[in-house]
Design an enzyme around this catalytic site. Structure first.
Site, mmCIF file in Angstrom:
data_model
loop_
_atom_site.group_PDB
_atom_site.id
_atom_site.type_symbol
_atom_site.label_atom_id
_atom_site.label_comp_id
_atom_site.label_asym_id
_atom_site.label_seq_id
_atom_site.Cartn_x
_atom_site.Cartn_y
_atom_site.Cartn_z
ATOM 1 C CE LYS A 168 -3.914 -2.315 2.070
ATOM 2 N NZ LYS A 168 -4.561 -2.828 3.281
ATOM 3 C CD GLN B 72 -3.511 -4.528 6.417
ATOM 4 O OE1 GLN B 72 -3.394 -3.515 5.755
ATOM 5 N NE2 GLN B 72 -4.091 -5.620 5.947
ATOM 6 C CG ASP C 26 -9.988 -0.035 4.651
ATOM 7 O OD1 ASP C 26 -9.845 -0.195 3.417
ATOM 8 O OD2 ASP C 26 -9.311 -0.630 5.505
#
Ligand code: NDP
Length: 286
Positions: free
Chosen positions: A48, A92, A115
């Site tokens: 990422k 994460q 997200d």
């Protein structure tokens, strides 16, 4: 459907938007928070960060040890919430067992929730006013759009009902006018459903569970699953070799949905920076 090629195309479009913002003095910024030393998570986080730098996005990684306390991580997220260099925050997953993921996600400012997992953003998705679409289903929708695969009026079958893939996937297909069936591990006679799909999205983590006899000829088959096999290779949920002979479109694993997921994270971050630069303050979302 070549996810790598589509991802390159989408990233090139958004890189221009990131550069435009940077010229105005607002470089899009993403903070990635990782707790523990799960090797797969570390690989995802590094990729990422690399994708960010290739797209002109500033990124920071905030790593915590496995035994970190939940309140320390929340405190860091709260600092990032008010950091003007950061427009998107991503935690994460999975987090260590002693963490309550929902509390961690809830501590992310809604307008930085790249997200799209914050309850507010989930609610926005359910009501059709999406703010940040969750990256994996967003990537699938983008693939369908880029390949000119119609969604409206089609029968879409989603196999899997997780909060990060299956459920938001079904909602996004529904929003675009598909007739949606959601299948789970409890579904009786799965093949009866999958065989009726014009668009079949599979997200179970069960390697090769979808075989050619379960697919309608000409269907678009999107394989979200990624499993590491004993020989070290990655496998999807679809038996690619047999299904590719029957499907009209099919995504491979690797090189299908995976690269699109990261790409949509970049898009959400750039979009968050655009909103921030346009003065759309946090209150706008509340
Ligand atoms: P979860 O384990 O959270 O959910 C799996 C879902 O599949 C559950 O809803 C489960 O049903 C359902 N399921 C399991 N077995 C069957 C079966 N035999 N028949 C029908 N449904 C079944 O996984 P995630 O949604 O988080 O991830 C799914 C896969 O996608 C994983 O391989 C993951 O690694 C991958 N993934 C890939 C991404 C990418 O970028 N390509 C991003 C995110 C995930 P039930 O609820 O009844 O248990």
């Amino acid at each position: 459907m070549d996810g790598n090629a589509l991802a390159r195309e989408v990233r090139a479009e958004w890189k221009v938007r990131a550069a435009r913002l940077t010229e105005k003095g607002v470089q899009p910024g993403l903070a990635v928070v990782i707790v523990g030393d799960n090797p797969a998570s570390s690989i995802y986080v590094r990729s990422k960060a690399k994708a960010c730098s290739e797209t002109g996005i500033y990124s920071e990684i905030h790593s915590f040890p496995e035994n970190a306390r939940q309140d320390e991580v929340v405190r860091r997220i709260q600092e990032l919430n008010t950091d003007p260099r950061i427009h998107g925050i991503l935690v994460q997953l999975p987090l260590p067992r002693h963490f309550e993921s929902s509390k961690i996600i809830a501590s992310i400012a809604v307008e930085k929730d790249a997200d799209g997992f914050h309850l507010y953003n989930v609610g926005a998705l359910v009501t059709g006013n999406t703010i940040f679409p969750p990256c994996t289903p967003y990537g699938v929708m983008k693939m369908l759009q880029k390949c000119d695969i119609p969604v409206e009026g089609q029968h879409a079958v989603v196999v899997g009902r997780s909060n990060i893939v299956g459920k938001p996937m079904a909602l996004m297909l529904l929003q675009k006018g598909a007739t949606v069936t959601i299948c789970t591990s409890k579904t009786r006679d799965l093949a009866e459903h999958t065989k009726r799909a014009d668009i079949l999205v599979v997200a179970t983590g069960k390697p090769h569970m979808i075989t050619a006899d379960m697919v309608k000829r000409g269907a678009a088959v999107i394989d979200v699953g990624i499993s590491r096999m004993p020989d070290g290779k990655l496998a999807g949920d679809v038996d690619f070799e047999s299904v590719k002979e029957k499907a009209g479109y099919i995504t491979p694993v690797p090189g299908g949905v995976g690269p699109m997921t990261i790409t949509m994270l970049l898009c959400n971050t750039i979009e968050a920076a655009e909103r921030s630069s346009a003065g759309l303050a946090a209150e706008h979302y509340r």
